[in-house]
Write a protein that holds these residues in place. Structure first.
Motif, PDB file in Angstrom:
ATOM      1  N   MET A  63       0.812  -1.219   0.000  1.00  0.00           N
ATOM      2  CA  MET A  63       0.000   0.000   0.000  1.00  0.00           C
ATOM      3  C   MET A  63       0.848   1.274   0.000  1.00  0.00           C
ATOM      4  SD  MET A  63      -3.043  -1.095  -0.378  1.00  0.00           S
ATOM      5  CE  MET A  63      -4.021   0.384  -0.188  1.00  0.00           C
ATOM      6  N   GLY A  64       1.813   1.282  -0.896  1.00  0.00           N
ATOM      7  CA  GLY A  64       2.559   2.517  -1.145  1.00  0.00           C
ATOM      8  C   GLY A  64       3.727   2.788  -0.230  1.00  0.00           C
TER       9      GLY A  64
ATOM     10  N   CYS B 299      -6.807   1.629   5.967  1.00  0.00           N
ATOM     11  CA  CYS B 299      -6.352   2.833   6.670  1.00  0.00           C
ATOM     12  C   CYS B 299      -7.082   3.054   7.994  1.00  0.00           C
ATOM     13  CB  CYS B 299      -6.470   4.059   5.765  1.00  0.00           C
ATOM     14  SG  CYS B 299      -5.124   4.151   4.587  1.00  0.00           S
ATOM     15  N   GLY B 300      -7.255   1.994   8.763  1.00  0.00           N
ATOM     16  CA  GLY B 300      -7.834   2.122  10.099  1.00  0.00           C
ATOM     17  C   GLY B 300      -9.051   1.245  10.304  1.00  0.00           C
ATOM     18  N   VAL B 301      -9.739   0.912   9.252  1.00  0.00           N
ATOM     19  CA  VAL B 301     -10.844  -0.039   9.366  1.00  0.00           C
ATOM     20  C   VAL B 301     -10.249  -1.440   9.218  1.00  0.00           C
ATOM     21  CG1 VAL B 301     -12.917  -0.905   8.200  1.00  0.00           C
ATOM     22  CG2 VAL B 301     -12.616   1.540   8.550  1.00  0.00           C
ATOM     23  N   PRO B 302     -10.571  -2.356  10.143  1.00  0.00           N
ATOM     24  CA  PRO B 302      -9.934  -3.682  10.095  1.00  0.00           C
ATOM     25  C   PRO B 302     -10.337  -4.462   8.848  1.00  0.00           C
ATOM     26  CG  PRO B 302     -11.083  -3.329  12.176  1.00  0.00           C
ATOM     27  CD  PRO B 302     -11.520  -2.240  11.252  1.00  0.00           C
ATOM     28  N   VAL B 303      -9.385  -4.656   7.966  1.00  0.00           N
ATOM     29  CA  VAL B 303      -9.658  -5.404   6.733  1.00  0.00           C
ATOM     30  C   VAL B 303      -8.344  -5.909   6.158  1.00  0.00           C
ATOM     31  CG1 VAL B 303      -9.640  -3.269   5.330  1.00  0.00           C
ATOM     32  CG2 VAL B 303     -10.787  -5.300   4.451  1.00  0.00           C
ATOM     33  N   GLY B 304      -8.388  -7.078   5.575  1.00  0.00           N
ATOM     34  CA  GLY B 304      -7.226  -7.642   4.896  1.00  0.00           C
ATOM     35  C   GLY B 304      -7.703  -8.320   3.625  1.00  0.00           C
ATOM     36  N   ALA B 305      -6.784  -8.911   2.918  1.00  0.00           N
ATOM     37  CA  ALA B 305      -7.177  -9.631   1.704  1.00  0.00           C
ATOM     38  C   ALA B 305      -6.054 -10.562   1.295  1.00  0.00           C
ATOM     39  CB  ALA B 305      -7.458  -8.655   0.556  1.00  0.00           C
TER      40      ALA B 305
ATOM     41  N   GLY C 241     -15.845 -11.009   6.076  1.00  0.00           N
ATOM     42  CA  GLY C 241     -15.008 -10.701   4.913  1.00  0.00           C
ATOM     43  C   GLY C 241     -15.828 -10.100   3.778  1.00  0.00           C
ATOM     44  N   GLY C 242     -15.344  -9.006   3.204  1.00  0.00           N
ATOM     45  CA  GLY C 242     -16.080  -8.359   2.119  1.00  0.00           C
ATOM     46  C   GLY C 242     -17.243  -7.521   2.617  1.00  0.00           C
ATOM     47  N   ASN C 243     -17.231  -7.275   3.916  1.00  0.00           N
ATOM     48  CA  ASN C 243     -18.250  -6.458   4.564  1.00  0.00           C
ATOM     49  C   ASN C 243     -18.340  -5.074   3.906  1.00  0.00           C
ATOM     50  OD1 ASN C 243     -18.318  -4.181   6.638  1.00  0.00           O
ATOM     51  ND2 ASN C 243     -19.275  -5.830   7.783  1.00  0.00           N
ATOM     52  N   PRO C 244     -19.545  -4.580   3.615  1.00  0.00           N
ATOM     53  CA  PRO C 244     -19.653  -3.314   2.873  1.00  0.00           C
ATOM     54  C   PRO C 244     -18.983  -2.129   3.562  1.00  0.00           C
ATOM     55  CG  PRO C 244     -21.835  -4.160   3.489  1.00  0.00           C
ATOM     56  CD  PRO C 244     -20.847  -5.220   3.826  1.00  0.00           C
ATOM     57  N   PHE C 245     -19.006  -2.098   4.889  1.00  0.00           N
ATOM     58  CA  PHE C 245     -18.379  -0.975   5.596  1.00  0.00           C
ATOM     59  C   PHE C 245     -16.861  -1.000   5.368  1.00  0.00           C
ATOM     60  CE2 PHE C 245     -16.482   0.831   9.509  1.00  0.00           C
ATOM     61  CZ  PHE C 245     -16.942   2.138   9.357  1.00  0.00           C
ATOM     62  N   ALA C 246     -16.245  -2.165   5.601  1.00  0.00           N
ATOM     63  CA  ALA C 246     -14.787  -2.283   5.414  1.00  0.00           C
ATOM     64  C   ALA C 246     -14.421  -2.024   3.955  1.00  0.00           C
ATOM     65  CB  ALA C 246     -14.320  -3.676   5.852  1.00  0.00           C
ATOM     66  N   CYS C 247     -15.222  -2.547   3.047  1.00  0.00           N
ATOM     67  CA  CYS C 247     -14.892  -2.396   1.621  1.00  0.00           C
ATOM     68  C   CYS C 247     -15.112  -0.971   1.132  1.00  0.00           C
ATOM     69  CB  CYS C 247     -15.673  -3.406   0.787  1.00  0.00           C
ATOM     70  SG  CYS C 247     -14.998  -5.061   0.974  1.00  0.00           S
ATOM     71  N   ALA C 248     -16.039  -0.242   1.766  1.00  0.00           N
ATOM     72  CA  ALA C 248     -16.189   1.171   1.412  1.00  0.00           C
ATOM     73  C   ALA C 248     -14.903   1.911   1.777  1.00  0.00           C
ATOM     74  CB  ALA C 248     -17.387   1.776   2.142  1.00  0.00           C
ATOM     75  N   ALA C 249     -14.302   1.521   2.902  1.00  0.00           N
ATOM     76  CA  ALA C 249     -13.022   2.133   3.307  1.00  0.00           C
ATOM     77  C   ALA C 249     -11.946   1.803   2.276  1.00  0.00           C
ATOM     78  CB  ALA C 249     -12.614   1.635   4.691  1.00  0.00           C
ATOM     79  N   VAL C 250     -11.837   0.527   1.910  1.00  0.00           N
ATOM     80  CA  VAL C 250     -10.807   0.095   0.945  1.00  0.00           C
ATOM     81  C   VAL C 250     -10.975   0.857  -0.368  1.00  0.00           C
ATOM     82  CG1 VAL C 250      -9.967  -1.865  -0.418  1.00  0.00           C
ATOM     83  CG2 VAL C 250     -10.621  -2.200   1.980  1.00  0.00           C
ATOM     84  N   SER C 251     -12.201   0.911  -0.824  1.00  0.00           N
ATOM     85  CA  SER C 251     -12.495   1.558  -2.095  1.00  0.00           C
ATOM     86  C   SER C 251     -12.090   3.037  -2.053  1.00  0.00           C
ATOM     87  CB  SER C 251     -14.002   1.413  -2.345  1.00  0.00           C
ATOM     88  OG  SER C 251     -14.299   1.752  -3.639  1.00  0.00           O
TER      89      SER C 251
ATOM     90  N   VAL D 212      -9.903   4.392  -0.015  1.00  0.00           N
ATOM     91  CA  VAL D 212      -8.437   4.480   0.107  1.00  0.00           C
ATOM     92  C   VAL D 212      -7.798   4.430  -1.285  1.00  0.00           C
ATOM     93  CG1 VAL D 212      -6.374   3.205   0.881  1.00  0.00           C
ATOM     94  CG2 VAL D 212      -8.264   3.602   2.470  1.00  0.00           C
ATOM     95  N   PHE D 213      -8.238   3.510  -2.122  1.00  0.00           N
ATOM     96  CA  PHE D 213      -7.657   3.426  -3.475  1.00  0.00           C
ATOM     97  C   PHE D 213      -7.951   4.691  -4.279  1.00  0.00           C
ATOM     98  CE2 PHE D 213      -7.368  -1.253  -2.786  1.00  0.00           C
ATOM     99  CZ  PHE D 213      -6.011  -1.353  -3.045  1.00  0.00           C
TER     100      PHE D 213
END
Ligand SMILES: Cc1ncc(COP(=O)(O)O)c(C=O)c1O
Length: 399
Positions: free
Chosen positions: A230-231, A257-263, A285-295, A297-298
């Motif tokens: 991640m950069g 970036c702070g929301v617990p998520v991995g892949a 896994g793939g929870n919409p809240f965590a994935c909204a954060a991932v999305s 962040v990108f």
């Protein structure tokens, strides 16, 4: 006002004591600073252990999370949700890899990677005695599977028997890897830059050599980018600087970036010949809240050129750290890449420097037995580097 001591005492009564925590209670963050419950400010060069790549409250980040909260925060993997697909698409595009499985942590991503590798080998030959080669001084997590590939006997000892079929080789020593390869080897796992072990980047020759062996013998290369990805090293993923692409990559920490998520992310070859419905799963896994954060962040990484910023500031950080190494005898050397840096401390406990820095309003952490680790938010500016050096020098003078 309630004192920090009373917060700490109350927590110690009910929190299982598995960490010797530093005596501070953080309450809020702003940019690259944290504030404790007494209102004292700290310059944060640890970023929640390489998590807060964007610092605290980066413009647009909080709003994206709040927006998702207003819609829905969980559905389950029995159904599709919008952010999951969006986040996976962006992760696949940035990595040039193919299929994503979202987890809740880095450790869980490692578990999935191990299972995918074993299933790939099983699909080929139907055998159940495959082996994985991992590296000494590595760190991949504390669950039984992840601990089994973590090359630190001290962490492993009390929890044996661990997962079988794991052999250890020396990082950056191709011959030692070759010596562990058998007809049963299904995967080689390593961090592209060892983090907890003491900030050791892989040598290019080594990584290329391992990749060549993997290709020749159809062994899967698993690169753990949980800390170095991640950069952080000046590329979205550290392996992109080597031209060596893994078959499986693990990611976490700054992914949300702070929301617990991995892949864990697979290339087409691995994805098409390993895990199928029923083989693997996780409720969140793939929870919409965590994935909204991932999305989000990108999006921020792309729109705000975060990696260009790393490449602009990191040389300045390196230059300033190198000056410290020249000035202080007990600083032996600097190691690292981009904004993942370590100063090797000789003849003085690194923990003492960490503690004194905290008192002086600077958050740094240690790695291995003698390395002062700096993994700041990627959004630091030159002035923050100067401030860090000033605060650290006060401590180093005392030492
Ligand atoms: C390289 C690496 N892999 C795996 C992990 C485990 O990740 P998590 O703590 O999110 O489970 C870590 C955590 O420090 C790590 O640095």
């Amino acid at each position: 006002m309630k004192t920090m001591n009373s917060y700490m005492e109350e927590a110690e009564e009910v929190i299982l004591h598995t960490y010797n925590r530093f005596p501070v209670v953080f309450e809020r963050g702003d940019g690259v600073y944290l504030e404790d419950t007494q209102g004292k400010k700290y310059l944060d060069f640890a970023a929640g252990i390489a998590v807060f790549a964007l610092g605290y409250h980066y413009p647009g980040y909080d709003a994206a999370l709040k927006n998702q909260i207003d819609k829905i925060i969980h559905t389950s993997n029995l159904y599709y949700n919008v952010p999951m697909g969006e986040a996976a698409k962006k992760l696949a595009a940035c990595s040039g890899m193919d299929k994503v499985f979202f987890t809740n942590s880095g450790t869980e991503a490692i578990e999935g990677a191990i299972k995918a590798a074993r299933k790939y080998a099983y699909t080929k030959d139907g055998c159940t005695d495959h082996e994985i080669i991992a590296m000494n001084h590595s760190f991949h997590g504390r669950s039984i599977g992840a601990l089994s590939v973590t090359g630190n006997p001290h962490y492993q000892e009390a929890f044996k028997p661990l997962m079988g079929g794991v052999k250890f080789a020396d990082f950056n020593d191709l011959e030692s890897v070759k010596a562990q390869i058998t007809g049963k080897t299904c995967a080689i796992i390593m961090e592209t830059v060892q983090g907890e072990g003491g900030i050791y980047p892989a040598d290019k020759d080594f990584l290329e050599g391992v990749k060549a062996i993997c290709e020749e013998k159809d062994i899967l290369l698993i690169l753990d980018e949980i800390q170095c990805g991640m950069g952080r090293t000046g590329k979205m993923f550290a392996w992109q600087d080597y031209g060596v692409k893994p078959d499986i990559m693990t990611c976490a920490k700054a992914l949300g970036c702070g929301v617990p998520v991995g892949a864990f992310i697979l290339n087409e070859k691995t994805a098409g010949n390993s895990l199928v419905p029923g083989d693997h799963g996780t409720t969140y896994g793939g929870n919409p809240f965590a994935c909204a954060a991932v999305s989000k962040v990108f999006d921020i990484f792309e729109n705000d050129h975060i990696i260009d910023h790393v490449n602009e500031i990191a040389p300045y950080l390196e230059e300033k750290l190198d000056q410290l190494v020249e000035k202080y005898d007990f600083l032996d050397t600097r190691r690292g890449k981009g904004m993942m840096q370590g100063l090797v401390v000789k003849g003085h406990p690194v923990g003492d420097i960490v503690k004194k820095s905290l008192k002086n309003g600077l958050i740094v952490i240690s790695a291995g037995s003698d390395v002062l680790r700096l993994v700041p938010p990627l959004v630091i500016e030159r002035e923050h580097v100067d401030e860090m050096i000033g605060k650290l020098e006060t401590v180093l003078e005392e030492v």
